[in-house]
Scaffold this active site. Structure first.
Site, PDB file in Angstrom:
ATOM      1  N   HIS A  68       0.834  -1.207   0.000  1.00 55.19           N
ATOM      2  CA  HIS A  68       0.000   0.000   0.000  1.00 55.19           C
ATOM      3  C   HIS A  68       0.863   1.249   0.000  1.00 55.19           C
ATOM      4  O   HIS A  68       1.916   1.297   0.642  1.00 55.19           O
ATOM      5  CB  HIS A  68      -0.962   0.013   1.190  1.00 55.19           C
ATOM      6  CG  HIS A  68      -0.308  -0.032   2.542  1.00 55.19           C
ATOM      7  ND1 HIS A  68       0.036   1.096   3.244  1.00 55.19           N
ATOM      8  CD2 HIS A  68       0.053  -1.078   3.330  1.00 55.19           C
ATOM      9  CE1 HIS A  68       0.572   0.751   4.410  1.00 55.19           C
ATOM     10  NE2 HIS A  68       0.601  -0.562   4.489  1.00 55.19           N
ATOM     11  N   ASP A  70      -0.570   4.272   0.814  1.00 54.01           N
ATOM     12  CA  ASP A  70      -1.100   5.216   1.800  1.00 54.01           C
ATOM     13  C   ASP A  70      -0.406   5.043   3.144  1.00 54.01           C
ATOM     14  O   ASP A  70       0.118   3.964   3.468  1.00 54.01           O
ATOM     15  CB  ASP A  70      -2.614   5.066   1.951  1.00 54.01           C
ATOM     16  CG  ASP A  70      -3.045   3.681   2.419  1.00 54.01           C
ATOM     17  OD1 ASP A  70      -2.428   2.690   1.971  1.00 54.01           O
ATOM     18  OD2 ASP A  70      -3.991   3.582   3.218  1.00 54.01           O
ATOM     19  N   ASP A 101       6.358   1.485   7.103  1.00 58.25           N
ATOM     20  CA  ASP A 101       5.000   0.996   6.801  1.00 58.25           C
ATOM     21  C   ASP A 101       4.351   1.851   5.724  1.00 58.25           C
ATOM     22  O   ASP A 101       3.622   2.765   6.022  1.00 58.25           O
ATOM     23  CB  ASP A 101       4.168   1.022   8.081  1.00 58.25           C
ATOM     24  CG  ASP A 101       2.824   0.336   7.924  1.00 58.25           C
ATOM     25  OD1 ASP A 101       2.625  -0.367   6.920  1.00 58.25           O
ATOM     26  OD2 ASP A 101       1.961   0.515   8.805  1.00 58.25           O
ATOM     27  N   GLU A 135      -5.195   0.922   2.614  1.00 62.63           N
ATOM     28  CA  GLU A 135      -4.926  -0.139   3.585  1.00 62.63           C
ATOM     29  C   GLU A 135      -5.018   0.394   5.001  1.00 62.63           C
ATOM     30  O   GLU A 135      -5.477  -0.301   5.900  1.00 62.63           O
ATOM     31  CB  GLU A 135      -3.539  -0.747   3.352  1.00 62.63           C
ATOM     32  CG  GLU A 135      -3.321  -2.093   4.054  1.00 62.63           C
ATOM     33  CD  GLU A 135      -2.848  -1.979   5.506  1.00 62.63           C
ATOM     34  OE1 GLU A 135      -2.917  -2.970   6.244  1.00 62.63           O
ATOM     35  OE2 GLU A 135      -2.401  -0.873   5.913  1.00 62.63           O
ATOM     36  N   GLU A 136      -4.598   1.638   5.181  1.00 67.95           N
ATOM     37  CA  GLU A 136      -4.636   2.250   6.506  1.00 67.95           C
ATOM     38  C   GLU A 136      -6.017   2.814   6.830  1.00 67.95           C
ATOM     39  O   GLU A 136      -6.270   3.226   7.955  1.00 67.95           O
ATOM     40  CB  GLU A 136      -3.589   3.368   6.601  1.00 67.95           C
ATOM     41  CG  GLU A 136      -2.156   2.925   6.363  1.00 67.95           C
ATOM     42  CD  GLU A 136      -1.600   2.048   7.471  1.00 67.95           C
ATOM     43  OE1 GLU A 136      -2.366   1.671   8.382  1.00 67.95           O
ATOM     44  OE2 GLU A 136      -0.401   1.728   7.418  1.00 67.95           O
ATOM     45  N   GLU A 164       4.222  -5.977   4.485  1.00 66.91           N
ATOM     46  CA  GLU A 164       3.991  -5.418   5.820  1.00 66.91           C
ATOM     47  C   GLU A 164       5.236  -5.590   6.697  1.00 66.91           C
ATOM     48  O   GLU A 164       5.965  -6.579   6.564  1.00 66.91           O
ATOM     49  CB  GLU A 164       2.797  -6.093   6.485  1.00 66.91           C
ATOM     50  CG  GLU A 164       1.447  -5.722   5.899  1.00 66.91           C
ATOM     51  CD  GLU A 164       1.082  -4.268   6.124  1.00 66.91           C
ATOM     52  OE1 GLU A 164       1.634  -3.643   7.053  1.00 66.91           O
ATOM     53  OE2 GLU A 164       0.241  -3.752   5.371  1.00 66.91           O
ATOM     54  N   HIS A 350       3.544   3.804  12.694  1.00 67.29           N
ATOM     55  CA  HIS A 350       2.426   4.627  13.179  1.00 67.29           C
ATOM     56  C   HIS A 350       2.844   5.566  14.309  1.00 67.29           C
ATOM     57  O   HIS A 350       1.987   6.231  14.896  1.00 67.29           O
ATOM     58  CB  HIS A 350       1.242   3.775  13.622  1.00 67.29           C
ATOM     59  CG  HIS A 350       0.576   3.032  12.506  1.00 67.29           C
ATOM     60  ND1 HIS A 350      -0.747   2.663  12.543  1.00 67.29           N
ATOM     61  CD2 HIS A 350       1.025   2.584  11.306  1.00 67.29           C
ATOM     62  CE1 HIS A 350      -1.070   2.023  11.427  1.00 67.29           C
ATOM     63  NE2 HIS A 350      -0.004   1.960  10.662  1.00 67.29           N
TER      64      HIS A 350
END
Length: 378
Positions: A68, A70, A101, A135-136, A164, A350
């Protein structure tokens, strides 16, 4: 010093503020590189989400990288040591939102394929990329929609690496060869609001449901198996009342989530919970959100290829684990192929000051490339 191809691409991707569901041109960067390698590109836009499917070759088996573009929001900017969308190297670590990520993984995937095709232009099989910008976020218009489109035309992925951040201490120490399923229930127990001094004129839904809630919380759902821990039942949110100390609430809201192994499925969970609630004397509404089924790749050519690749780069074989939350691998697993996750260290994902070790990106590129060699080199 000139940046390596992987580092240069990772920086370029990080510099684009692709906060979910925005792509901010990240996929165009990847598509341009893949077109030069002979990939056929299919852009799939669903509402606010940008996806693409790329494929090189027509032979079976079909291997794909998935990921991903995003990222989650940067959070409080003042707590960052660098600007989150200005990639910066400090003490051998690449800092920036998405570094771990998963823009670092995306860069490693693209460069690994470039290097592999340069050495093996006539490789066997087919190579694909399934990339999304959702995805997020709510994961409604992303990977799941692309998978549905591919399956509808009989184009199934046989083997897939999801990029991931699977690693914990160093890149490649953990390969995720499966994930638990996830299901959420939003339970509303109905009562009758009233004055606390006159409980006989009311019906307190908190009191009437406590035994049932306790039974659910203390149930042994299964014992797990060789690959998964026992199923976990957790209550993240409860609410009741008006805020006043003299009012019996009319409703009691309980949200619960189960992370479950391959010993269970959605239907079994729904039946068991419904049967438990129906034993008790209260009225309720229950709404379900099915977040994903568990999946497992316990053996196969892909797992063999990855274990060898990681061992070749690190001199240590990876641990095979199914821990953690859900990922888009759960959607790809619907195709009944082999699905595993391999990516950077996840310690800072994150968080503010998200970063990835520059040397790990080079190692990850080598792991991805050697996996392709093990699968498709003539």
């Amino acid at each position: 010093m000139t940046d390596s191809p992987t580092l240069a691409l990772a920086k370029d991707l990080i510099s684009r503020q692709s906060v979910t569901p925005e792509d901010a041109g990240c996929q165009d960067l990847m598509i341009e590189r893949l077109k030069a390698l002979g990939f056929e590109i299919e852009v799939m836009v669903f509402e606010d989400t940008t996806n693409f499917w790329a494929r090189r070759g027509t032979e079976a088996p079909l291997f794909a990288f998935a990921g991903h573009t995003d990222v989650v929001p940067a959070g409080p900017i003042e707590q960052w040591n660098t600007k989150p969308f200005e990639p910066t190297i400090i003490d051998g670590f690449l800092h920036g939102r998405g570094a771990a990520d998963m823009k670092g993984s995306l860069a490693s995937m693209v460069v690994a394929v470039e290097q592999f095709i340069a050495k093996h232009p006539d490789h066997t099989g087919s190579i694909g990329f399934l990339i999304t910008s959702d995805e997020e976020g709510p994961f409604i218009n992303g990977t799941v929609r692309v998978v549905e489109a591919l399956m509808a035309r009989g184009e199934n992925i046989d083997m897939c690496i999801v990029g991931e951040p699977s690693s914990t201490e160093y890149v490649g120490d953990v390969v995720k060869n499966g994930r638990r399923g996830s299901i959420t229930g939003d339970l509303t127990i109905k009562g009758t609001q009233g004055h606390v001094a006159y409980p006989h004129l009311a019906n307190n839904p908190v009191h009437s449901s406590l035994l049932a809630i306790n039974e659910l919380a203390t149930t042994e759902w299964d014992k797990g198996n060789d690959y998964f821990p026992p199923t976990s039942f957790q209550i993240p949110n409860v609410s009741a009342g008006t805020g006043a100390s003299n009012v019996i609430p009319g409703e009691f809201n309980v949200q619960f989530n189960l992370r479950f192994s391959t010993e269970l499925n959605n239907d079994i969970i729904v039946e068991r919970i419904t049967n438990t609630l129906d034993k008790y004397d209260f009225e309720y509404d229950l709404k379900w959100t099915f977040n994903g089924d568990p999946f497992l790749t316990d053996a196969g050519s892909l797992l063999d290829a990855i274990v060898d690749a990681v061992g070749h780069v690190n001199d240590v074989k990876p641990a095979l684990l199914t821990t953690g939350g859900t990922s888009d691998g759960r959607f790809i697993a619907r195709m009944k192929g082999q699905v595993v996750e391999l990516g950077p260290v996840n310690a800072t994902i994150h968080k503010v000051n998200e970063c990835v070790k520059v040397a790990d990106l080079e190692k990850l590129t080598d792991m991805y490339e050697r996996t392709l060699v093990n699968l498709f080199a003539k």
